[in-house]
Design a protein around this motif. Structure first.
Motif, short mmCIF file in Angstrom:
data_model
loop_
_atom_site.label_atom_id
_atom_site.label_comp_id
_atom_site.label_asym_id
_atom_site.label_seq_id
_atom_site.Cartn_x
_atom_site.Cartn_y
_atom_site.Cartn_z
N GLY A 281 31.93 -6.31 -13.84
CA GLY A 281 30.54 -6.26 -14.27
C GLY A 281 29.60 -5.67 -13.24
O GLY A 281 28.39 -5.78 -13.37
N ASN A 282 30.16 -5.01 -12.22
CA ASN A 282 29.33 -4.43 -11.16
C ASN A 282 29.56 -2.93 -11.05
O ASN A 282 29.82 -2.39 -9.98
N GLY A 283 29.51 -2.25 -12.22
CA GLY A 283 29.77 -0.83 -12.25
C GLY A 283 28.58 0.00 -11.80
O GLY A 283 27.47 -0.50 -11.61
N GLN A 284 28.85 1.31 -11.62
CA GLN A 284 27.82 2.24 -11.19
C GLN A 284 27.91 3.50 -12.05
O GLN A 284 28.76 3.60 -12.94
N TYR A 285 27.02 4.48 -11.78
CA TYR A 285 26.90 5.64 -12.65
C TYR A 285 27.34 6.93 -11.96
O TYR A 285 27.04 7.17 -10.79
N TYR A 286 28.05 7.74 -12.77
CA TYR A 286 28.61 8.99 -12.27
C TYR A 286 28.28 10.11 -13.25
O TYR A 286 28.07 9.87 -14.44
N ASP A 287 28.27 11.35 -12.72
CA ASP A 287 27.94 12.48 -13.58
C ASP A 287 29.19 12.98 -14.31
O ASP A 287 30.26 12.35 -14.24
N ALA A 288 29.07 14.11 -15.00
CA ALA A 288 30.18 14.61 -15.81
C ALA A 288 31.41 14.98 -14.98
O ALA A 288 32.51 15.09 -15.52
N HIS A 289 31.21 15.16 -13.68
CA HIS A 289 32.33 15.52 -12.80
C HIS A 289 32.90 14.32 -12.05
O HIS A 289 33.78 14.49 -11.20
N GLY A 290 32.37 13.13 -12.34
CA GLY A 290 32.84 11.94 -11.66
C GLY A 290 32.23 11.76 -10.28
O GLY A 290 32.72 10.95 -9.47
N LYS A 291 31.14 12.46 -10.01
CA LYS A 291 30.44 12.33 -8.74
C LYS A 291 29.32 11.29 -8.87
O LYS A 291 28.71 11.18 -9.93
N PRO A 292 29.05 10.55 -7.79
CA PRO A 292 27.97 9.55 -7.85
C PRO A 292 26.66 10.20 -8.30
O PRO A 292 26.26 11.25 -7.77
N LEU A 293 26.01 9.59 -9.28
CA LEU A 293 24.78 10.15 -9.83
C LEU A 293 23.58 9.83 -8.94
O LEU A 293 22.63 10.60 -8.86
N ARG A 294 23.67 8.68 -8.26
CA ARG A 294 22.56 8.26 -7.40
C ARG A 294 23.09 7.94 -6.02
O ARG A 294 24.21 7.48 -5.85
N LYS A 295 22.26 8.17 -5.04
CA LYS A 295 22.63 7.80 -3.68
C LYS A 295 22.52 6.29 -3.48
O LYS A 295 23.29 5.70 -2.75
N GLY A 296 21.55 5.68 -4.16
CA GLY A 296 21.32 4.26 -3.95
C GLY A 296 20.74 4.00 -2.58
O GLY A 296 20.40 4.92 -1.83
N PHE A 297 20.63 2.75 -2.21
CA PHE A 297 20.16 2.39 -0.88
C PHE A 297 21.25 2.70 0.14
O PHE A 297 22.43 2.84 -0.20
N SER A 298 20.85 2.76 1.38
CA SER A 298 21.79 3.12 2.44
C SER A 298 22.72 1.98 2.83
O SER A 298 23.76 2.20 3.45
N SER A 299 22.36 0.73 2.46
CA SER A 299 23.19 -0.41 2.84
C SER A 299 23.00 -1.54 1.82
O SER A 299 22.25 -1.40 0.86
N VAL A 300 23.69 -2.65 2.06
CA VAL A 300 23.56 -3.85 1.21
C VAL A 300 22.82 -4.92 2.01
O VAL A 300 22.77 -4.86 3.23
N PRO A 301 22.24 -5.93 1.32
CA PRO A 301 21.46 -6.94 2.03
C PRO A 301 22.27 -7.79 3.02
O PRO A 301 21.77 -8.18 4.07
#
Length: 403
Positions: free
Chosen positions: A222-242
């Motif tokens: 339940g902790n998925g993320q988003y990728y484009d049509a080529h399977g590349k990360p769509l967003r950079k997101g934050f640089s780290s986790v809390p």
């Protein structure tokens, strides 16, 4: 040459009076099913009595309902714009009430009441939920914001959609004639849509170019993320986790509590981590607030840009903070604890876009690159969603379809 002629005589019609005996017509009356749910939106200043009164429920029955232990113990106040639902039987008598109670702890619990005979009780029957895939195809007429709203796409989906594509295209720049197609999960309980889940696939067409996003959960937790049509990360997101090295013990979204037999809507993610563990700002931001915040206990709210805020709850202590202070990614803002409504040490982490909680893992956490095995699995899931999207790419009207 001989010519023959014949005088044409019109046919004559005569009226006759007939008496016919017809078989008796038998009409069977079918009982009309009036069993239905009605919704009422909570207004500012509302309490349960005020909401129920708008359903024309008698004052005697209202007093019986608000006197229930579950109401007195669990429901302190209602949230503006939340949906309050009742169910009537064929005789117009009230049989069921349900709504979500916000415990000011990033969690909402379903309150379900059922009338048996003349008595009201908490409905503890098995929670029968169903997750359905909702498909929407939207044609922009004037603005994307208006088109999405007119298509009855929930606000949390609209905000998530904007954030998912933020690094590629600004949704608000879509023009008349552009199209939006998306597939997302919806949770239904007793035939009612209670909440939405993750966006599974989405695409925009703009100026002849196609922008696509696909949800992929590498751990199926339940902790998925988003990728484009080529399977590349769509967003950079934050640089780290809390918090470093911590596992997500409770994901974002709706889940069923097997012991309490209740549905819970979780507006953030929880990290299981020892008390006193430092909490770091995952990205540059400004301290918007810190202090005691209801069920969150000691909490910090950071603002990262005009639309995004993050919240950190149940802290044991704060770092040396001040309102308006700028903090950099990686800077300590506090320490993990168990303050507020908490059963043990953990960090409750929320991300809000324009005030609406969205899944932190999909828009804020660093998006990992897929390995060879994961990419192959992603391709299979992508093919499935593409088949669904392809069936309506050429439609020139807005549609909404449930599969």
């Amino acid at each position: 040459m001989c010519v023959f002629s014949r005088k044409h005589t019109p046919e004559r019609y005569q009226a006759k009076h007939l008496n016919l005996k017809l078989a008796q017509v038998s009409i069977k009356a079918h009982a009309t099913n009036l069993n239905f749910w009605r919704d009422e939106i909570v207004q500012p200043g509302d309490n349960i009595s005020m909401v129920l009164s708008r359903f024309n429920i008698s004052s005697e029955e209202i007093q019986q309902i608000i006197g229930l232990k579950i109401i007195k113990d669990k429901v302190k106040h209602l949230q503006v714009n939340q949906v309050f639902s009742i169910r009537m039987d064929n005789d117009g008598h009230l049989t069921n009430i349900q709504f979500f109670n916000d415990d000011d702890n990033g969690e909402k619990n379903l309150v379900a009441l059922k009338k048996v005979g003349n008595s009201w009780n908490a409905d503890v029957s098995a929670v029968d939920t169903e997750t359905l895939t909702t498909f929407k195809a939207v044609v922009v007429k004037t603005s994307a914001r208006g088109a999405l709203a007119q298509a009855s796409i929930p606000v949390e989906i609209r905000e998530s959609l904007r954030e998912i594509f933020k690094d590629k295209i600004d949704v608000n720049t879509l023009q008349s004639g552009d199209t939006i197609r998306l597939i997302y999960d919806s949770l239904y309980y007793r035939g009612q849509e209670l909440s939405t889940g993750d966006i599974r696939a989405a695409e925009f067409s703009h100026n002849g170019k196609l922008y696509q996003a696909y949800y992929y959960d590498t751990g199926n937790d339940g902790n998925g993320q988003y990728y484009d049509a080529h399977g590349k990360p769509l967003r950079k997101g934050f640089s780290s986790v809390p918090v470093e090295g911590a596992r997500i013990s409770s994901p974002f979204g709706t889940r069923f509590h097997p012991i309490l037999q209740t549905l819970r809507m979780h507006s953030g993610i929880d990290y299981a981590v020892a008390s006193g563990t430092p909490i770091h700002a995952p990205s540059d931001g400004t301290v918007e607030s810190f202090g005691i915040k209801g069920g969150y206990g000691n909490a910090v709210v950071l603002r990262h840009n005009d639309s995004m805020q993050t919240l950190y709850g149940h802290m044991s202590a704060f770092a040396n903070l001040s309102i308006g202070q700028h903090v950099r990614a990686g800077e300590i803002i506090g320490y993990v604890g168990s303050t507020g409504v908490s059963t043990g040490p953990h960090l409750h982490y929320e991300v809000r876009i324009n005030g609406q909680p969205v899944n932190p893992t999909s828009v804020a956490l660093p998006t990992r690159t897929l390995n060879t095995r994961e990419l192959a699995d992603f391709r299979q899931k992508q093919q499935h969603w593409n088949e669904q999207l392809a069936s309506i790419r050429n439609l020139s009207v807005t549609i909404a379809q449930l599969d």
